[in-house]
Scaffold this active site. Structure first.
Site, short mmCIF file in Angstrom:
data_model
loop_
_atom_site.label_atom_id
_atom_site.label_comp_id
_atom_site.label_asym_id
_atom_site.label_seq_id
_atom_site.Cartn_x
_atom_site.Cartn_y
_atom_site.Cartn_z
N CYS A 121 -4.73 12.63 13.11
CA CYS A 121 -5.49 11.38 13.09
C CYS A 121 -5.25 10.70 14.42
O CYS A 121 -4.54 11.23 15.28
CB CYS A 121 -5.10 10.51 11.91
SG CYS A 121 -3.44 9.88 12.03
N ASP B 24 4.97 0.71 11.97
CA ASP B 24 3.78 0.03 11.45
C ASP B 24 3.67 -1.43 11.90
O ASP B 24 2.68 -2.09 11.58
CB ASP B 24 3.74 0.11 9.91
CG ASP B 24 3.35 1.50 9.43
OD1 ASP B 24 2.98 2.34 10.25
OD2 ASP B 24 3.43 1.74 8.20
N ARG C 247 0.45 14.62 13.17
CA ARG C 247 0.93 14.41 11.80
C ARG C 247 0.92 15.68 10.96
O ARG C 247 0.17 15.79 9.98
CB ARG C 247 0.13 13.28 11.14
CG ARG C 247 0.23 12.00 11.93
CD ARG C 247 -0.41 10.84 11.23
NE ARG C 247 0.41 10.30 10.17
CZ ARG C 247 0.09 9.19 9.49
NH1 ARG C 247 -0.99 8.55 9.77
NH2 ARG C 247 0.88 8.75 8.54
N ARG D 31 -8.50 -0.66 4.70
CA ARG D 31 -7.64 0.35 4.06
C ARG D 31 -6.30 -0.25 3.68
O ARG D 31 -5.64 0.25 2.76
CB ARG D 31 -7.39 1.53 5.01
CG ARG D 31 -8.57 2.45 5.21
CD ARG D 31 -8.15 3.64 6.04
NE ARG D 31 -6.79 4.04 5.66
CZ ARG D 31 -5.84 4.39 6.52
NH1 ARG D 31 -6.06 4.41 7.81
NH2 ARG D 31 -4.64 4.73 6.09
N LYS E 14 0.84 -1.21 0.00
CA LYS E 14 0.00 0.00 0.00
C LYS E 14 0.87 1.25 0.00
O LYS E 14 0.63 2.19 -0.77
CB LYS E 14 -0.91 0.00 1.24
CG LYS E 14 -1.61 1.32 1.48
CD LYS E 14 -2.45 1.30 2.74
CE LYS E 14 -1.74 1.67 4.00
NZ LYS E 14 -1.42 3.08 4.18
N ASN E 15 1.87 1.28 0.88
CA ASN E 15 2.66 2.51 1.03
C ASN E 15 3.58 2.79 -0.15
O ASN E 15 4.09 3.90 -0.29
CB ASN E 15 3.47 2.47 2.34
CG ASN E 15 2.57 2.66 3.55
OD1 ASN E 15 1.38 2.92 3.41
ND2 ASN E 15 3.14 2.51 4.73
C1 UD1 Z 1 4.41 6.92 6.19
C2 UD1 Z 1 3.56 5.68 6.05
C3 UD1 Z 1 3.06 5.22 7.42
C4 UD1 Z 1 4.23 5.05 8.38
C5 UD1 Z 1 5.08 6.30 8.42
C6 UD1 Z 1 6.34 6.13 9.24
C7 UD1 Z 1 2.57 5.96 3.86
C8 UD1 Z 1 1.35 6.21 3.04
N1 UD1 Z 1 2.42 5.98 5.18
O1 UD1 Z 1 3.56 7.94 6.71
O2 UD1 Z 1 2.38 3.97 7.26
O3 UD1 Z 1 3.74 4.79 9.69
O4 UD1 Z 1 5.49 6.67 7.07
O5 UD1 Z 1 7.08 5.07 8.79
O6 UD1 Z 1 3.63 5.69 3.33
N2 UD1 Z 1 6.25 14.79 10.37
C9 UD1 Z 1 6.35 16.14 10.67
N3 UD1 Z 1 6.17 17.03 9.65
C10 UD1 Z 1 5.92 16.64 8.37
C11 UD1 Z 1 5.84 15.27 8.08
C12 UD1 Z 1 6.01 14.35 9.11
O7 UD1 Z 1 6.59 16.52 11.81
O8 UD1 Z 1 5.76 17.51 7.50
C13 UD1 Z 1 6.42 13.81 11.47
C14 UD1 Z 1 5.19 12.91 11.66
O9 UD1 Z 1 4.22 13.52 12.47
C15 UD1 Z 1 5.81 11.69 12.31
C16 UD1 Z 1 7.18 11.59 11.61
O10 UD1 Z 1 7.44 12.90 11.09
O11 UD1 Z 1 6.00 11.91 13.68
C17 UD1 Z 1 7.28 10.60 10.50
O12 UD1 Z 1 6.18 10.81 9.60
P1 UD1 Z 1 6.27 10.46 8.05
O13 UD1 Z 1 7.49 9.64 7.79
O14 UD1 Z 1 6.08 11.70 7.27
O15 UD1 Z 1 5.00 9.53 7.88
P2 UD1 Z 1 4.02 9.46 6.63
O16 UD1 Z 1 4.77 9.71 5.38
O17 UD1 Z 1 2.81 10.28 6.93
#
Ligand code: UD1
Length: 419
Positions: free
Chosen positions: A116, A306, A121, A398, A22-23
């Site tokens: 969420c 995850d 996030r 999902r 999915k990711n």
């Molecule tokens: C992706 C995965 C999710 C997984 C996560 C971490 C997808 C669709 N989802 O989510 O399943 O749990 O990686 O491996 O691929 N953060 C900030 N600012 C930002 C972006 C992120 O502070 O602009 C923080 C987030 O709140 C979190 C951390 O960085 O604490 C990591 O998040 P991120 O790697 O961005 O996760 P996703 O890409 O949303």
């Protein structure tokens, strides 16, 4: 809302084919916005609620998108630039259209995804990096309104203060069509990033270093369609490996990438689980008698957040005390009160869960709260004595393709109750 009724205590034996990730699929689908000519054809596309949402989102932006028999097809040009709240609120990964839209159309308006259940996030890293590439960004009425300079986004040096999978993906896509060279420092190194770069390179992009913390993208003028196969889902494979470990018996996982699960294999082996793998298969066997093992989640190649909830379920019936520290998301312990209702002994202290293994879990009525918490409850119910009913399983749909069918084929007693 559907629920799943599970009679626990059955040993799982058999073979499970792992679906496409999915990711990996979601950012690959967003590449549909970048094609100048031809079709993007993605095989091994998992048939999930999230991939359907992404199709709907791309269609709302003017792209022809369809998934037939696990093959997705994308063609056409984006004719609209607004990713509406109604779609984005259902799937946070919708933020992945921001970079592609901005670089391809020059303008993008994407609803802010909001928090969420697992944490706030934010998307500040995505926004700051696009600003470094010359974009003007305003937040207005719950939307990110972004404009590229008249001559397009500019290559830039981007130093992420924190590792983000989604922000790394957004910038790789945006930089593929930008003017000049972009270098991302402190990039995420997940296998899904490598898969994205491989697909974009097949489309004509010039990306090197994906899978390391420094990714270099030389912008090109246009990208074409290509055929690409989505990598296997390491989190699905890891979830089934843990389900096999907790129920005993022998499970063979086929069509997977064991090298993407080195951290999980290390900890499962420490827990006393038999793990054997070839290039593309994993065989798990266990007598259900487990050693306590402590883990701390971290970015790839560390232990994946995850798989944290699933591993906690496993440790809840280990012979002794263990500790799980969650470093990625601030609120990712929503499964703990539900596991406690099944008899697990877990104490939370901030980002640390202290687990005292119990001899057995008992079936209960359970509420799924997010995707990975849901599967951890299913795994607990498979092991528990008696009947469990897990409600709100739309979270599960999902991210897990044909979940009950895959488990039933291995001897689980599961029934979907439709409402
Ligand atoms: C992706 C995965 C999710 C997984 C996560 C971490 C997808 C669709 N989802 O989510 O399943 O749990 O990686 O491996 O691929 N953060 C900030 N600012 C930002 C972006 C992120 O502070 O602009 C923080 C987030 O709140 C979190 C951390 O960085 O604490 C990591 O998040 P991120 O790697 O961005 O996760 P996703 O890409 O949303």
């Amino acid at each position: 809302m559907d629920s799943l009724k599970i009679i626990g205590g059955k040993t799982l034996n058999g073979r499970i084919k792992i679906s496409g990730a999915k990711n990996a699929a979601l950012p690959l689908m967003a590449c549909g916005l970048l094609i100048n000519k031809g079709n993007l054809e993605l095989s091994s596309m998992p048939n999930l609620a999230d991939t359907k949402f992404m199709c709907i989102l791309l269609e709302s932006l003017g792209i022809k998108a369809k998934i037939i028999n696990n093959i997705a097809h994308f063609s056409g040009n984006p004719s609209k630039h607004v990713a509406k709240y109604d779609i984005v609120r259902k799937m946070r990964a919708s933020i992945l259209v921001l970079g592609p839209l901005l670089t391809r159309v020059g303008i993008a308006k994407v609803s802010l995804p909001g928090g969420c259940s697992i944490g706030t996030r934010p998307v500040d890293l995505h926004i700051q990096a696009l600003e470094r590439m010359g974009a003007t960004i305003n937040l207005f009425n719950g939307y990110i309104e972004a404009k590229a300079p008249r001559n397009g986004l500019q290559g830039a040096e981007i130093k992420f203060p924190k590792i983000s999978v989604g922000a790394t993906e957004n910038i790789i896509m945006a930089a593929s069509l930008a003017n000049g060279r972009t270098k991302i420092h402190n990039a995420a190194k997940e296998p899904e990033i490598i898969d994205l770069a491989n697909c974009l390179n097949s489309m004509g992009a010039q990306i090197s270093g994906a899978g390391t913390s420094e990714v270099i993208i030389k912008g090109v003028k246009c990208l074409n369609g290509c055929k690409h196969t989505v990598i296997p889902d390491r989190i699905e494979a890891g979830s089934f490996a843990i389900a096999g470990a907790i129920t005993g018996g022998e499970l063979e996982l086929i069509n997977c990438e064991p090298r993407h699960l080195l951290s999980l294999s290390e900890y499962l082996i420490k827990a006393g689980v038999n793990w054997k793998n070839t290039d593309k298969t994993i065989t798990i066997s266990s007598n259900g008698n487990l050693n306590p093992v402590s883990i701390t989640t971290s970015e790839y190649p560390g232990f994946p957040t995850d798989l944290q909830a699933q591993f906690m379920t496993l440790m809840s019936i280990a012979n002794g005390n263990s500790k799980i520290v969650e470093t990625i998301f601030e609120n990712r312990f929503m499964h703990v009160p539900e596991l406690a209702r099944m008899g697990a002994n877990i104490n939370l202290n901030g980002r640390t869960a202290n687990i005292s293994g119990v001899q057995s879990l008992n079936g209960a009525r359970l509420m799924a709260t997010d995707l990975r918490a849901s599967i951890s409850l299913i795994i607990a119910a498979l092991r528990a004595e008696g009947e469990s009913v897990v409600s709100r399983i739309y979270h599960l749909d999902r991210g897990y393709e044909k979940i009950e069918q895959k488990l039933i084929n291995c001897g689980a007693d599961i029934e979907r109750i439709r409402e």
